[in-house]
Design a protein around this motif. Structure first.
Motif, PDB file in Angstrom:
ATOM      1  N   ASP A  78      45.437  46.766  40.640  1.00  0.00           N
ATOM      2  CA  ASP A  78      45.969  46.177  39.368  1.00  0.00           C
ATOM      3  C   ASP A  78      46.131  45.191  38.533  1.00  0.00           C
ATOM      4  O   ASP A  78      46.527  44.594  37.785  1.00  0.00           O
ATOM      5  CB  ASP A  78      47.658  46.275  40.096  1.00  0.00           C
ATOM      6  N   GLY A  79      44.678  44.191  38.759  1.00  0.00           N
ATOM      7  CA  GLY A  79      44.174  43.108  38.453  1.00  0.00           C
ATOM      8  C   GLY A  79      44.538  41.307  38.302  1.00  0.00           C
ATOM      9  O   GLY A  79      43.664  41.045  38.280  1.00  0.00           O
ATOM     10  N   ASN A  80      45.645  42.177  40.314  1.00  0.00           N
ATOM     11  CA  ASN A  80      45.801  40.881  40.452  1.00  0.00           C
ATOM     12  C   ASN A  80      44.796  41.064  41.824  1.00  0.00           C
ATOM     13  O   ASN A  80      44.136  41.405  42.342  1.00  0.00           O
ATOM     14  CB  ASN A  80      47.496  41.044  41.585  1.00  0.00           C
ATOM     15  N   MET A 185      36.339  37.890  38.907  1.00  0.00           N
ATOM     16  CA  MET A 185      37.134  37.325  37.391  1.00  0.00           C
ATOM     17  C   MET A 185      36.855  38.456  36.492  1.00  0.00           C
ATOM     18  O   MET A 185      37.697  38.547  36.390  1.00  0.00           O
ATOM     19  CB  MET A 185      36.363  35.774  37.400  1.00  0.00           C
ATOM     20  N   ASP A 186      36.113  39.014  36.304  1.00  0.00           N
ATOM     21  CA  ASP A 186      36.727  40.261  35.301  1.00  0.00           C
ATOM     22  C   ASP A 186      37.544  40.930  35.745  1.00  0.00           C
ATOM     23  O   ASP A 186      37.049  42.320  36.886  1.00  0.00           O
ATOM     24  CB  ASP A 186      34.890  41.287  35.545  1.00  0.00           C
ATOM     25  N   SER A 187      38.464  41.331  35.026  1.00  0.00           N
ATOM     26  CA  SER A 187      39.964  42.574  34.901  1.00  0.00           C
ATOM     27  C   SER A 187      38.638  43.666  34.385  1.00  0.00           C
ATOM     28  O   SER A 187      39.630  44.492  35.440  1.00  0.00           O
ATOM     29  CB  SER A 187      40.447  42.460  34.283  1.00  0.00           C
ATOM     30  N   GLU A 188      38.114  44.002  34.539  1.00  0.00           N
ATOM     31  CA  GLU A 188      37.263  45.380  34.322  1.00  0.00           C
ATOM     32  C   GLU A 188      36.038  45.612  35.038  1.00  0.00           C
ATOM     33  O   GLU A 188      36.242  46.786  35.760  1.00  0.00           O
ATOM     34  CB  GLU A 188      36.321  46.030  32.852  1.00  0.00           C
ATOM     35  N   THR A 189      35.137  44.739  35.801  1.00  0.00           N
ATOM     36  CA  THR A 189      34.153  45.729  37.041  1.00  0.00           C
ATOM     37  C   THR A 189      34.258  45.098  37.491  1.00  0.00           C
ATOM     38  O   THR A 189      33.601  45.612  38.691  1.00  0.00           O
ATOM     39  CB  THR A 189      33.240  44.518  36.051  1.00  0.00           C
ATOM     40  N   ASP A 190      35.311  44.148  38.173  1.00  0.00           N
ATOM     41  CA  ASP A 190      35.465  43.456  40.022  1.00  0.00           C
ATOM     42  C   ASP A 190      36.924  43.558  40.375  1.00  0.00           C
ATOM     43  O   ASP A 190      36.802  43.083  40.943  1.00  0.00           O
ATOM     44  CB  ASP A 190      35.444  41.907  39.725  1.00  0.00           C
ATOM     45  N   GLU A 192      39.032  46.462  42.236  1.00  0.00           N
ATOM     46  CA  GLU A 192      38.694  47.407  44.082  1.00  0.00           C
ATOM     47  C   GLU A 192      37.758  48.977  44.139  1.00  0.00           C
ATOM     48  O   GLU A 192      36.274  49.035  44.052  1.00  0.00           O
ATOM     49  CB  GLU A 192      39.283  47.704  45.394  1.00  0.00           C
ATOM     50  N   ASN A 193      39.009  49.161  42.955  1.00  0.00           N
ATOM     51  CA  ASN A 193      38.742  51.072  42.503  1.00  0.00           C
ATOM     52  C   ASN A 193      36.990  51.350  41.432  1.00  0.00           C
ATOM     53  O   ASN A 193      36.760  52.547  41.596  1.00  0.00           O
ATOM     54  CB  ASN A 193      39.453  51.487  42.209  1.00  0.00           C
ATOM     55  N   VAL A 194      37.117  49.965  41.061  1.00  0.00           N
ATOM     56  CA  VAL A 194      35.236  50.124  40.438  1.00  0.00           C
ATOM     57  C   VAL A 194      34.251  49.256  41.347  1.00  0.00           C
ATOM     58  O   VAL A 194      32.621  49.812  40.878  1.00  0.00           O
ATOM     59  CB  VAL A 194      35.583  49.035  38.914  1.00  0.00           C
ATOM     60  N   LEU A 195      34.208  48.508  41.696  1.00  0.00           N
ATOM     61  CA  LEU A 195      33.675  48.481  42.746  1.00  0.00           C
ATOM     62  C   LEU A 195      32.813  49.101  44.037  1.00  0.00           C
ATOM     63  O   LEU A 195      31.666  48.827  44.044  1.00  0.00           O
ATOM     64  CB  LEU A 195      33.494  46.627  43.178  1.00  0.00           C
ATOM     65  N   PHE A 196      33.537  49.575  44.661  1.00  0.00           N
ATOM     66  CA  PHE A 196      33.752  50.687  45.919  1.00  0.00           C
ATOM     67  C   PHE A 196      33.853  52.101  45.803  1.00  0.00           C
ATOM     68  O   PHE A 196      34.539  52.071  44.990  1.00  0.00           O
ATOM     69  CB  PHE A 196      34.419  49.656  46.804  1.00  0.00           C
ATOM     70  N   ASP A 197      33.607  52.201  46.912  1.00  0.00           N
ATOM     71  CA  ASP A 197      33.558  54.343  47.014  1.00  0.00           C
ATOM     72  C   ASP A 197      34.278  54.190  47.669  1.00  0.00           C
ATOM     73  O   ASP A 197      34.330  54.382  48.652  1.00  0.00           O
ATOM     74  CB  ASP A 197      32.412  54.569  46.649  1.00  0.00           C
TER      75      ASP A 197
END
Length: 335
Positions: A78-80, A185-190, A192-197
């Motif tokens: 959720d970006g938090n 810091m980056d709400s788009e690339t950092d 959990e659902n973007v960084l990890f499978d």
């Protein structure tokens, strides 16, 4: 046998409730007293934070480090921010170990304590090693508490406890002289659902993998359940060649109250998901000493049945959750 005078115990962490970190009253005093009792003649380094009440504590050297504060390895879906104390553990452990002058050292949390010194014998008990993934100079003894073989119903690689380490000082420094985790810091690339499978890499996995990467930069996992056959094989070889994994009772470690009683890690479900000492002996036999005795079939069967009841049924829940998360992510929703 290793002489107690050749061992320094680094007791790391807060000695009282510290900011957002609750501490069992009197536990650090109990910890330090247990070292004097179980390892007479050894040296104690207390590595902690500023403005702690040190009255009544028995130690030989004090290391005070500036608090790096909680770190954010990733943002939640959720970006938090998701806060961890990874950097605090790195700093208090690393700075304490840097002051050690004896050949051997122990990393001991300030909220745990010693009940014996069997870890000394364990460290010397398994002399054989193979060439593959043999990184440390000698074996390091670790606790099986949070050294998980299973998580969320699945096998997991590199899931090593951060509770207790005993071995050569240079080996412990190799494992804990780590760079601090940068904050996401980056709400788009950092997220959990973007960084990890799937699920985020566990903190204990992150510590161990970062240490192993000093020796083999190809070692890598992308999430808690990155359990490819290759990763599981490499994980077992690293465990077999560099460590001895044993229960607190077997090595002489006492745990604070929050890890006892009804705590998840103390229940059957939590305990049978961990590596057992005899399971570590099995991979020691497989990779290092083919003549080492096999575990009794009854012991294997007992653990298999416990995992059949308490561990494997969780797989279905995990599969369903991962499916829902992927659907939500693909549709642009929030996990």
């Amino acid at each position: 046998m290793i002489n107690h005078k050749d061992i320094t115990v680094v007791v790391q962490g807060p000695v009282q409730t510290f900011q957002d970190r609750a501490q069992e009253p009197g536990i650090t005093k109990k910890c330090l007293e247990s070292v004097r009792s179980q390892l007479p003649g050894s040296r104690i380094i207390l590595s902690t934070w500023p403005s702690q009440d040190l009255s009544g504590l028995d130690y030989d050297e004090l290391v005070i480090s500036e608090d790096p504060g909680p770190n954010v390895r990733f943002l939640k879906s959720d970006g938090n921010p998701q806060y961890f104390n990874n950097n605090r553990q790195i700093v208090s452990t690393r700075e304490g170990l840097k002051k050690v002058s004896t050949r051997y050292a122990i990393k001991l949390r300030s909220d745990n304590f010693l009940t014996g010194n069997s870890f000394i014998e364990l460290q010397q008990k398994y002399p054989n090693r193979s060439k593959s993934h043999c990184f440390l100079n000698e074996r390091v003894v670790v606790a099986n508490v949070f050294t998980r073989q299973y998580a969320k119903g699945f096998r997991v690689p590199f899931h090593l406890s951060d509770f207790f380490y005993f071995g050569l000082t240079e080996d412990l420094l190799a494992l804990w002289d780590l760079e601090l985790f940068p904050d996401a810091m980056d709400s788009e690339t950092d997220r959990e659902n973007v960084l990890f499978d799937g699920f985020a890499t566990d903190c204990t996995q992150a510590f161990w993998v970062r240490a192993l990467q000093k020796f083999d930069s190809s070692i890598y996992i992308n999430g808690l359940l990155d359990n490819s056959p290759e990763n599981l094989e490499i994980s077992e070889q690293c465990f077999a060649n560099n460590l001895v994994i044993a229960s607190p009772a077997d090595l002489g470690l006492g745990l604070c109250q929050k890890f006892l009683g009804t705590a998840r890690i103390s229940r059957t479900k939590g305990q049978c998901a961990q590596w057992q000492h005899w399971e570590w002996q099995e991979i020691y036999r497989r990779y290092c000493d083919p003549d080492f005795p096999k575990a009794p079939a009854s012991v294997k069967a007992n653990l298999f049945l416990k995992r059949l009841v308490h561990v494997h049924p969780v797989k279905l829940e995990t599969i369903v959750k991962l499916y829902k998360n992927r659907r939500s992510s693909e549709s642009g929703g929030i996990k």
